[in-house]
Scaffold this motif. Sequence first.
Motif, short mmCIF file in Angstrom:
data_model
loop_
_atom_site.label_atom_id
_atom_site.label_comp_id
_atom_site.label_asym_id
_atom_site.label_seq_id
_atom_site.Cartn_x
_atom_site.Cartn_y
_atom_site.Cartn_z
N SER A 95 -12.25 0.93 -18.12
CA SER A 95 -12.05 -0.27 -18.48
C SER A 95 -12.44 -1.26 -17.34
O SER A 95 -12.68 -1.04 -16.27
CB SER A 95 -10.40 -0.45 -18.48
N ALA A 96 -13.07 -2.38 -17.87
CA ALA A 96 -13.65 -3.33 -16.76
C ALA A 96 -12.77 -3.67 -15.74
O ALA A 96 -13.11 -3.92 -14.58
CB ALA A 96 -14.19 -4.44 -17.75
N TYR A 97 -11.43 -4.04 -16.09
CA TYR A 97 -10.32 -4.38 -15.20
C TYR A 97 -10.39 -3.41 -13.85
O TYR A 97 -9.82 -4.06 -12.93
CB TYR A 97 -9.25 -4.93 -15.72
N LYS A 98 -10.64 -2.48 -14.28
CA LYS A 98 -10.31 -1.23 -13.03
C LYS A 98 -11.72 -1.08 -12.15
O LYS A 98 -11.34 -0.49 -11.04
CB LYS A 98 -10.03 0.07 -13.72
N ALA A 99 -12.51 -1.35 -12.59
CA ALA A 99 -13.79 -1.55 -11.56
C ALA A 99 -13.45 -2.58 -10.11
O ALA A 99 -12.96 -3.36 -10.22
CB ALA A 99 -15.00 -2.31 -12.30
N GLY A 100 -14.20 -1.95 -9.16
CA GLY A 100 -14.02 -2.64 -7.91
C GLY A 100 -14.15 -1.71 -6.70
O GLY A 100 -14.21 -0.51 -6.89
N TRP A 101 -14.01 -2.05 -5.72
CA TRP A 101 -14.17 -1.56 -4.42
C TRP A 101 -12.91 -0.93 -3.82
O TRP A 101 -12.03 -1.79 -3.61
CB TRP A 101 -14.93 -2.55 -3.13
N LYS A 102 -13.13 0.05 -3.62
CA LYS A 102 -11.73 0.81 -2.82
C LYS A 102 -11.92 0.80 -1.30
O LYS A 102 -11.12 0.91 -0.73
CB LYS A 102 -11.59 2.25 -3.21
N ASP A 103 -13.22 0.91 -0.92
CA ASP A 103 -13.45 0.92 0.38
C ASP A 103 -14.69 -0.33 0.79
O ASP A 103 -15.80 -0.13 0.42
CB ASP A 103 -14.32 2.22 1.08
#
Length: 111
Positions: A95-103
């Motif tokens: 899902s697009a909303y889950k995308a993002g930087w963890k580090d």
Amino acid sequence: MKRILPFAAMLFIAHDIHAQKVYSTDQAYKADIKVFVVDQEYKADLLVYKVDAEYKTKENEGKWFFTDAEYKAKKKIYFVDSNYKADLRIYFVDSAYKAGWKDKSKQHIMY
């Protein structure tokens, strides 16, 4: 003229930042970044969502559009087979909303 120059510079920067277009190359030496796909979300530096259209990409948020040609891409990536060989560890999300930087310390890699 003084007003036009800053405006033109902002347009150029905005266009450049907007692109999260990647090309998957078949040779490590051709790549800008070596990427390893991890098997668990918590092991990733970046959660990636593959979009189906170029206009759906956003700045540096992990929404990637895979181009069909090297010259169309902002970054050329090579998928490595071991974690220790990678510059960036990613996990593909559904899902697009889950995308993002963890580090976020590795965020500069995709600029």
